[in-house]
Every structure is written in C-alpha cells, then in structure tokens.
Design a protein around this motif. Sequence first.
Motif, PDB file in Angstrom:
ATOM      1  N   GLY A 299       0.835  -1.192   0.000  1.00  0.00           N
ATOM      2  CA  GLY A 299       0.000   0.000   0.000  1.00  0.00           C
ATOM      3  C   GLY A 299       0.868   1.239   0.000  1.00  0.00           C
ATOM      4  O   GLY A 299       2.087   1.183   0.221  1.00  0.00           O
ATOM      5  N   PRO A 300       0.273   2.399  -0.259  1.00  0.00           N
ATOM      6  CA  PRO A 300       1.078   3.623  -0.356  1.00  0.00           C
ATOM      7  C   PRO A 300       1.638   4.065   0.991  1.00  0.00           C
ATOM      8  O   PRO A 300       1.067   3.777   2.050  1.00  0.00           O
ATOM      9  CB  PRO A 300       0.082   4.650  -0.895  1.00  0.00           C
ATOM     10  CG  PRO A 300      -1.261   4.137  -0.511  1.00  0.00           C
ATOM     11  CD  PRO A 300      -1.148   2.647  -0.551  1.00  0.00           C
ATOM     12  N   LEU A 301       2.747   4.764   0.922  1.00  0.00           N
ATOM     13  CA  LEU A 301       3.263   5.504   2.064  1.00  0.00           C
ATOM     14  C   LEU A 301       2.426   6.768   2.213  1.00  0.00           C
ATOM     15  O   LEU A 301       2.294   7.545   1.258  1.00  0.00           O
ATOM     16  CB  LEU A 301       4.729   5.876   1.841  1.00  0.00           C
ATOM     17  CG  LEU A 301       5.346   6.816   2.879  1.00  0.00           C
ATOM     18  CD1 LEU A 301       5.554   6.098   4.202  1.00  0.00           C
ATOM     19  CD2 LEU A 301       6.668   7.404   2.369  1.00  0.00           C
ATOM     20  N   ILE A 302       1.842   6.979   3.379  1.00  0.00           N
ATOM     21  CA  ILE A 302       1.085   8.200   3.653  1.00  0.00           C
ATOM     22  C   ILE A 302       1.973   9.123   4.474  1.00  0.00           C
ATOM     23  O   ILE A 302       2.451   8.746   5.555  1.00  0.00           O
ATOM     24  CB  ILE A 302      -0.212   7.906   4.427  1.00  0.00           C
ATOM     25  CG1 ILE A 302      -1.025   6.801   3.746  1.00  0.00           C
ATOM     26  CG2 ILE A 302      -1.020   9.180   4.608  1.00  0.00           C
ATOM     27  CD1 ILE A 302      -1.635   7.181   2.433  1.00  0.00           C
ATOM     28  N   ILE A 303       2.189  10.327   3.975  1.00  0.00           N
ATOM     29  CA  ILE A 303       2.940  11.353   4.719  1.00  0.00           C
ATOM     30  C   ILE A 303       1.955  12.445   5.099  1.00  0.00           C
ATOM     31  O   ILE A 303       1.350  13.088   4.232  1.00  0.00           O
ATOM     32  CB  ILE A 303       4.070  11.968   3.882  1.00  0.00           C
ATOM     33  CG1 ILE A 303       4.982  10.902   3.288  1.00  0.00           C
ATOM     34  CG2 ILE A 303       4.872  12.952   4.727  1.00  0.00           C
ATOM     35  CD1 ILE A 303       6.013  11.463   2.315  1.00  0.00           C
ATOM     36  N   ALA A 304       1.777  12.671   6.397  1.00  0.00           N
ATOM     37  CA  ALA A 304       0.872  13.717   6.865  1.00  0.00           C
ATOM     38  C   ALA A 304       1.688  14.903   7.368  1.00  0.00           C
ATOM     39  O   ALA A 304       2.488  14.756   8.299  1.00  0.00           O
ATOM     40  CB  ALA A 304      -0.023  13.195   7.971  1.00  0.00           C
ATOM     41  N   ASP A 305       1.495  16.046   6.729  1.00  0.00           N
ATOM     42  CA  ASP A 305       2.120  17.286   7.204  1.00  0.00           C
ATOM     43  C   ASP A 305       1.209  17.879   8.273  1.00  0.00           C
ATOM     44  O   ASP A 305       0.250  18.583   7.978  1.00  0.00           O
ATOM     45  CB  ASP A 305       2.316  18.257   6.045  1.00  0.00           C
ATOM     46  CG  ASP A 305       3.060  19.526   6.472  1.00  0.00           C
ATOM     47  OD1 ASP A 305       3.304  19.699   7.691  1.00  0.00           O
ATOM     48  OD2 ASP A 305       3.381  20.348   5.589  1.00  0.00           O
ATOM     49  N   TYR A 306       1.519  17.563   9.525  1.00  0.00           N
ATOM     50  CA  TYR A 306       0.711  18.070  10.633  1.00  0.00           C
ATOM     51  C   TYR A 306       0.795  19.600  10.731  1.00  0.00           C
ATOM     52  O   TYR A 306      -0.182  20.255  11.089  1.00  0.00           O
ATOM     53  CB  TYR A 306       1.201  17.466  11.953  1.00  0.00           C
ATOM     54  CG  TYR A 306       0.583  16.147  12.339  1.00  0.00           C
ATOM     55  CD1 TYR A 306       0.357  15.153  11.391  1.00  0.00           C
ATOM     56  CD2 TYR A 306       0.229  15.884  13.655  1.00  0.00           C
ATOM     57  CE1 TYR A 306      -0.211  13.942  11.750  1.00  0.00           C
ATOM     58  CE2 TYR A 306      -0.335  14.670  14.029  1.00  0.00           C
ATOM     59  CZ  TYR A 306      -0.550  13.704  13.076  1.00  0.00           C
ATOM     60  OH  TYR A 306      -1.107  12.503  13.440  1.00  0.00           O
ATOM     61  N   ALA A 307       1.963  20.152  10.463  1.00  0.00           N
ATOM     62  CA  ALA A 307       2.188  21.572  10.718  1.00  0.00           C
ATOM     63  C   ALA A 307       1.426  22.479   9.770  1.00  0.00           C
ATOM     64  O   ALA A 307       1.120  23.621  10.113  1.00  0.00           O
ATOM     65  CB  ALA A 307       3.685  21.889  10.650  1.00  0.00           C
ATOM     66  N   ASP A 308       1.105  21.994   8.581  1.00  0.00           N
ATOM     67  CA  ASP A 308       0.373  22.823   7.627  1.00  0.00           C
ATOM     68  C   ASP A 308      -1.064  22.344   7.475  1.00  0.00           C
ATOM     69  O   ASP A 308      -1.650  22.411   6.397  1.00  0.00           O
ATOM     70  CB  ASP A 308       1.076  22.834   6.258  1.00  0.00           C
ATOM     71  CG  ASP A 308       0.622  24.011   5.394  1.00  0.00           C
ATOM     72  OD1 ASP A 308       0.329  25.084   5.962  1.00  0.00           O
ATOM     73  OD2 ASP A 308       0.555  23.860   4.165  1.00  0.00           O
ATOM     74  N   ASN A 309      -1.636  21.887   8.571  1.00  0.00           N
ATOM     75  CA  ASN A 309      -2.990  21.354   8.575  1.00  0.00           C
ATOM     76  C   ASN A 309      -4.023  22.485   8.534  1.00  0.00           C
ATOM     77  O   ASN A 309      -4.164  23.224   9.507  1.00  0.00           O
ATOM     78  CB  ASN A 309      -3.190  20.510   9.839  1.00  0.00           C
ATOM     79  CG  ASN A 309      -4.626  20.084  10.031  1.00  0.00           C
ATOM     80  OD1 ASN A 309      -5.369  19.896   9.068  1.00  0.00           O
ATOM     81  ND2 ASN A 309      -5.018  19.929  11.290  1.00  0.00           N
ATOM     82  N   PRO A 310      -4.784  22.621   7.445  1.00  0.00           N
ATOM     83  CA  PRO A 310      -5.841  23.631   7.431  1.00  0.00           C
ATOM     84  C   PRO A 310      -6.893  23.387   8.503  1.00  0.00           C
ATOM     85  O   PRO A 310      -7.583  24.322   8.917  1.00  0.00           O
ATOM     86  CB  PRO A 310      -6.448  23.493   6.025  1.00  0.00           C
ATOM     87  CG  PRO A 310      -5.379  22.859   5.201  1.00  0.00           C
ATOM     88  CD  PRO A 310      -4.663  21.935   6.143  1.00  0.00           C
ATOM     89  N   GLY A 311      -7.007  22.141   8.965  1.00  0.00           N
ATOM     90  CA  GLY A 311      -7.971  21.815   9.997  1.00  0.00           C
ATOM     91  C   GLY A 311      -7.596  22.324  11.368  1.00  0.00           C
ATOM     92  O   GLY A 311      -8.365  22.169  12.316  1.00  0.00           O
ATOM     93  N   ALA A 312      -6.429  22.939  11.503  1.00  0.00           N
ATOM     94  CA  ALA A 312      -6.035  23.588  12.748  1.00  0.00           C
ATOM     95  C   ALA A 312      -5.740  25.066  12.524  1.00  0.00           C
ATOM     96  O   ALA A 312      -5.165  25.722  13.390  1.00  0.00           O
ATOM     97  CB  ALA A 312      -4.824  22.892  13.356  1.00  0.00           C
ATOM     98  N   GLY A 313      -6.121  25.569  11.350  1.00  0.00           N
ATOM     99  CA  GLY A 313      -5.942  26.986  11.076  1.00  0.00           C
ATOM    100  C   GLY A 313      -4.654  27.350  10.381  1.00  0.00           C
ATOM    101  O   GLY A 313      -4.341  28.538  10.234  1.00  0.00           O
ATOM    102  N   ALA A 314      -3.871  26.349   9.932  1.00  0.00           N
ATOM    103  CA  ALA A 314      -2.702  26.665   9.106  1.00  0.00           C
ATOM    104  C   ALA A 314      -3.177  27.117   7.729  1.00  0.00           C
ATOM    105  O   ALA A 314      -4.313  26.861   7.328  1.00  0.00           O
ATOM    106  CB  ALA A 314      -1.784  25.457   8.988  1.00  0.00           C
TER     107      ALA A 314
END
Length: 493
Positions: A299-314
């Motif tokens: 399966g694919p490698l998922i990379i989550a950029d936590y710091a640029d999360n629009p769901g936290a106002g980034a």
Amino acid sequence: MTLRILTAEISHETNTFNIRPTDLQDFRNRFLLDGASAVAARGAANTELAGVLDTGRRYGWDVTHVISAAAGPGGRVTDDAFDHICAPLMRAAETGAWDGILLMLHGAMVTASFEDGDGEILRRLRAITGPDLPVAVTLDPHANVSTAMCALAQILVSYTTYPHVDFRATGRRAAEVLNRTIHGEIQPQTLRVHRPMLEEANGGRTDIGPMIERHAMARAFEARAGVYAVSINGAFPNADIAEVGPTVLVTAEIGLTQAQDIGEEIADDIWQRRDERLNSYLDVAEAAEVARVWKTGSGPLIIADYADNPGAGAYGDATALLNALLKADVSDACFGPLVDPQAAMILQSQTVGSTVTLAIGGRTAPEFGGGPLNVTGTLKWRGNGDVTGSGPILGGLHRSFGATAVLNVQGIDILIVSIAHQMLDLRQFETFGIMPADYRVVALKSMQHFRAAFAPIAGRIIVCDSGALCTMDYAKMPYVNVPRPMHPLDQID
C-alpha cells in the motif's frame, strides 16, 4: 406534553496566530444554512444535529433548528460575522417559549472582541432566557473549555473519538441528558478541571495510547449514580488566550461530592503523562528520504504534514514538504491540498494536457513552511472543486475546494485548491482523478483525522513537521496571553 426545543449549530476553531480574519464568506465557504436547509443537508448524516433529531423523534419533541454555521479553522472571527451568525439564535430565544435549548458548538472560537467566543454565545443567550432554562452543549474535544461555559450551561458533552467519528452519537447523548433534565428527573451541573498545558500530549488521540484508558475510566464513572457525562478535552494549543489547555468536564447531579474527584483523577493522569508522545515527527528531508526508498506492494506511504494542517488553522500553502519531495526525485506520488487561489485561477484558463509554468504556494507567510515554488508541469484536471464525502467523517456531507486544478510536476500530482480544507476523505482526491490507493506515495495536509479514511489503504503512515503555522514546536510561536508557567513552554515540576 410536547417539549419545545431550540437548537443551533455554530462552530469555529480559531488559530489566533493566523493573520487572516474569519469573515462571513468563510462561513459560507463551509456552510451557513438556515434551519430548514440545515436539516435537509445535515439532518440524516453523521452530525450532532442528526443525533439531536433522532432523540427528538424518540420523545416527540417539537424541534426548531434556526441555523447551522461553520467556517474552516482560521484567524479570529470578525465581530460582524459573529453578530450575524448569533442573530437567528437570539431572535428565536426572545420570541419563543422554550422548554430547553441545545447548542452544537466547537468550544475553541475566538472573535475580534471575545477570547471566549462560545462563552459569549451562552452569555448572550442567558441574558434573554435567564439562568434556569435547561441548556445542553455539544463540544469538540479540542475545545478550550472556559469557566464561563460551564457556569452558563448545565450540560456539556464532548465527542469521545479522535478522529472524530461519533458526531451523531454525541448529539444523542447530550439530548438524552437534556430530556431528563427538562422532565425534572435530574438536576445536572458541569464541573471543570484544568491543567496548565497547551494540549494533552497526543492531541487527544483515541485510536491508540493513554486516551483509550482515560475514556474507559470516563465510561465507568458514567455508570455511577448521579454522573451523566464525563468529557475529556485535549484542547486546542494554537490559541493565545487565557483559558487554554486540556480540561475534564463532569456533568453530574448538583452537589455530588464525587464529581470533583472524578475530574481530578483523569486530569492528574493527563498531567503525569504529559511527556508521553505517540507521534515521531520527521522533518521534510527525512520524510522525503523515506518516500524516495518506499517500495510498493503493501500500500502507499502516507505522509501527513501536521504543521500545515488547514484543519487547525494553518494556511495550507506551505511548500517545504513538496519541495523536499521534488528535490528527492520522488515520483508516482500525489500531494494535497495546496491552498493557492491565485494559481488555481490561473490554471482554470489553461487547456488540460498543456504544459504550464507558474509559481505555486507559499504566498501567505513564507517564514512558516516555505515560500512559492516555480514549477513546470502538465495540467491534468481543472474545474469546480465540489466534493461529497464517502468516509467515516465526511460521508454524505458536501465540501467545496472552490476553483481546483491538478498539476503533475516531476511525477507528483499536486491538488491545487482555492478554499482550505484538511484531508479527511478519499473522495477529496478521487473526485479530481487522483486515486490514492494507486500511488506509491500520498502526501497530505492533515492532523490525525486523515487516519479514519486513509489508514485502511496505507502501507505505512509517517508524520511530518514542515515548520508551518501549526508546528508542534510551540516555543517558535509568539505566545503572549497564555498564563505562565505553561507546559511545554516552561519547566514545571
């Protein structure tokens, strides 16, 4: 007797470091619906409103829902927008004879004039109804719950999951307690216990880690006589306000001496385990190297950029991770969303299949996560970014990215959008011809919520701190208003 219940949904998670005010158009971009429209759009999906309506039908309530309003996380809500979305609720409160009120709030709203936006809604409401009318509130567990909120509403009930998948169940839980209160079976109040931290160490993550044990404790406490709801809030740390940090709320019978002890026991556990971490955050170069060598098959490698999360106002326009992937020659990959209305609009006038050179991303605050990238790529899709979700969080609900395009640059399909949303649902890629399960690498902007839809297809998940506005290195942020000492900004024994 048929109970008359007034309901409203007003939600915003405010990142006070975001320089862009949240105005009325931002609410329209997510949803700003009158009562009938809200019930039609949200009343049968996984929403608190649906749960309240479920309970209302069970007990034969006469429910009047006046507004559903939510904007994507962002800067402080303007006074004009706040007054506008509060007005229908206040008018209804003034003109109706209500047996109870149930509000679906977030709990982390900050406005231009009020640090405690949710508390201000309740203050305005109580000025009309007086102190005794039963009021129930549902909350996101990333609420920064204030003392005023607990003083002004008898019942507060938070979701129990992160990723949040129990919206509807939470609406039902709160409505059940409200029904018992109105009928005089119980007389609840909500006690608040707080610890001086910016957030619970893992952001309240409930799929693994200590929050599983804490919620088991909470459910056991709720089985005791006189305890009606125990809510654990991991808090929202991107708010430079006085009442920030994790809370435990115990909604229990007035005078129940055990209630304070219950809250303290769970809060003590949060404090004692404040340095435990479930996530290991890679920098962008480390994440790109993992991606470069990732082999297909599981399966694919998922990379989550936590710091640029629009769901936290980034801002969602940080380019540091994308730039690192390009420099590492990572291909067979997709990336999104990159929030850049200017680039998305330019691409609307181009022909699908054409080669385009332009700057993308990094326009808002290049010091947080990188500046614009000059790229040349092939346009693969352009048009209206309407999405209807199919996963555990967004299933059946509508979102819009606004003007949207997909640009392939060096083997990476980049989803470029105009309206910021974090990645919660596979359909947010699939609608635009990007099938995440078919890629070797999937890079996305989200914190934790993505796991509900993307974990089932993932071969591996890694998380990244790109240095954008929601960096987990809180020492980099200019906190002024939070009380000190405050963990992790200060050493506290």
